[in-house]
Design an enzyme around this catalytic site. Structure first.
Site, mmCIF file in Angstrom:
data_model
loop_
_atom_site.group_PDB
_atom_site.id
_atom_site.type_symbol
_atom_site.label_atom_id
_atom_site.label_comp_id
_atom_site.label_asym_id
_atom_site.label_seq_id
_atom_site.Cartn_x
_atom_site.Cartn_y
_atom_site.Cartn_z
ATOM 1 N N HIS A 63 42.585 -51.870 -45.991
ATOM 2 C CA HIS A 63 43.682 -52.461 -46.763
ATOM 3 C C HIS A 63 43.758 -53.937 -46.405
ATOM 4 O O HIS A 63 43.724 -54.295 -45.216
ATOM 5 C CB HIS A 63 45.014 -51.746 -46.450
ATOM 6 N N ASN B 297 40.350 -46.012 -44.823
ATOM 7 C CA ASN B 297 40.605 -46.948 -45.915
ATOM 8 C C ASN B 297 40.722 -48.352 -45.350
ATOM 9 O O ASN B 297 41.202 -48.540 -44.228
ATOM 10 C CB ASN B 297 41.920 -46.565 -46.621
ATOM 11 N N GLN C 272 36.642 -62.984 -43.340
ATOM 12 C CA GLN C 272 36.988 -63.146 -41.919
ATOM 13 C C GLN C 272 37.589 -61.873 -41.310
ATOM 14 O O GLN C 272 37.789 -61.802 -40.111
ATOM 15 C CB GLN C 272 37.970 -64.312 -41.746
ATOM 16 N N GLU D 120 37.982 -58.152 -43.456
ATOM 17 C CA GLU D 120 37.532 -56.859 -43.998
ATOM 18 C C GLU D 120 36.071 -56.557 -43.671
ATOM 19 O O GLU D 120 35.753 -55.441 -43.193
ATOM 20 C CB GLU D 120 37.726 -56.840 -45.512
ATOM 21 N N ASP E 97 48.815 -45.931 -47.446
ATOM 22 C CA ASP E 97 48.585 -46.893 -46.339
ATOM 23 C C ASP E 97 49.422 -46.550 -45.102
ATOM 24 O O ASP E 97 49.855 -47.431 -44.356
ATOM 25 C CB ASP E 97 48.922 -48.336 -46.797
ATOM 26 N N ASN F 167 32.778 -54.819 -49.750
ATOM 27 C CA ASN F 167 32.921 -54.051 -48.500
ATOM 28 C C ASN F 167 31.787 -53.046 -48.359
ATOM 29 O O ASN F 167 31.257 -52.845 -47.263
ATOM 30 C CB ASN F 167 34.277 -53.339 -48.462
ATOM 31 N N ARG G 172 44.085 -34.493 -64.982
ATOM 32 C CA ARG G 172 43.959 -35.064 -63.635
ATOM 33 C C ARG G 172 43.556 -33.978 -62.633
ATOM 34 O O ARG G 172 42.770 -34.225 -61.719
ATOM 35 C CB ARG G 172 45.299 -35.709 -63.226
ATOM 36 N N GLY H 285 32.443 -54.138 -54.745
ATOM 37 C CA GLY H 285 31.645 -53.526 -53.684
ATOM 38 C C GLY H 285 31.234 -54.447 -52.560
ATOM 39 O O GLY H 285 30.240 -54.197 -51.874
#
Ligand code: GRF
Length: 208
Positions: free
Chosen positions: A110, A108, A179, A181, A151, A14, A66, A12
Site C-alpha cells: 500500500h 499487499n 524509494q 515500494e 489495509d 512492483n 461476482r 506492473g
C-alpha cells in the site's frame, strides 16, 4: 523454494521489481509460479510474458455474477499451488474464501504509511492527493498481510519518503514507488521466503 503468485491490475512496476529481484538475487529461495490480472490490458501481463512467467486474466466482466467470478479467481490462484500470494496493485476486492484459505500467506503493498491514508477509497493516486492535501512532510509505503479489512492486516515492512515543495500527486507517487515500494515489497518476499516473518496477533515479528 517459495512459490508465489503475483496479482496485478495495472502497469506492473512492483511486479517488475519482484521479477528483477529474483533475477539479481535480492529475492532468494523464491519462484514466481504465475501472474494473474483482472484487467486483460494490464501492462503487467506483458511484463510477465516477456519474462516467460505463466500469466492469465480472470476478469469479472467474463462472469455473470461476482460470486462466480470469486470462485473462478480462487480456482485460478489454487492452480499455481502458491505458498504466498502477492497483491501488487490488484484493485479487486479479495473474496472472503481466498482470505481464509491464504490467511497470513497473502501480502499487499500500500502506498502510504498505514494507518495514514488507507482504507476504503484510498488507492493509487488518491492516496497521494490526500497526503498533499493534508500537507504531511513524510509519506511512504507499507507491506502487510491481508485480512478481512481494507489495509488492516499485520504490518510487515514500512519505508518513509519525504515530500518536496511543489510535489504533484504523480511526482510523489513515482518517488514513493522508487524509494519505497520497489524496495520493501521484494524485501518482504525474501524475508518470508527465508522464514523470517512471524505473525503474533495483529503484529509481526521480523528476524533480521
Ligand atoms: C502502486 O502504487 C501500489 O502501491 C498500489 O498500486 C500501484 C501499482 O502500481 N497498490 P504497479 O502496477 O505496480 O506499477
Amino acid at each position: 523454494m517459495l512459490r508465489i503468485v503475483v496479482m496485478v491490475s495495472g502497469g506492473g512496476t512492483n511486479l517488475q521489481a519482484i521479477i528483477d529481484g529474483v533475477k539479481n538475487g535480492t529475492i532468494t529461495n523464491t519462484e514466481i509460479a504465475g501472474v494473474i490480472s483482472n484487467n486483460r490490458n494490464a501492462y503487467a501481463l506483458e511484463r510477465a510474458e516477456k519474462s516467460g512467467i505463466p500469466n492469465r486474466c480472470v476478469s469479472p466482466k467474463d462472469y455473470e455474477s461476482r460470486e462466480i467470478f470469486n470462485e473462478k479467481l480462487l480456482e485460478a490462484v489454487d492452480e499455481y499451488s502458491p505458498d504466498l500470494i502477492v497483491l501488487a496493485g490488484f484493485l479487486v476486492v479479495i473474496p472472503p474464501a481466498m482470505i481464509e484459505r491464504y490467511r497470513n500467506r497473502m501480502i499487499n503493498i500500500h502506498p502510504s504509511l498505514i494507518p495514514s491514508f488507507c482504507g476504503k477509497g484510498y488507492y493509487g493516486l488518491k492516496v497521494h492527493e490526500a497526503a498533499l492535501e493534508r500537507g504531511v512532510k513524510v509519506v511512504g509505503a507499507t507491506v502487510h498481510f491481508v485480512d478481512e479489512g481494507t489495509d488492516t492486516g499485520p504490518i510487515i515492512l514500512q519505508k518513509a519518503v519525504e515530500t518536496q515543495q511543489g510535489d504533484t500527486p504523480e511526482v510523489l507517487q513515482r518517488r514513493v514507488m522508487e524509494q519505497a515500494e520497489w524496495i520493501i515489497l521484494p524485501r518482504a518476499i525474501d524475508l518470508i521466503a527465508n522464514g523470517k516473518v512471524r505473525v503474533e496477533g495483529r503484529r509481526t515479528v521480523i528476524e533480521e
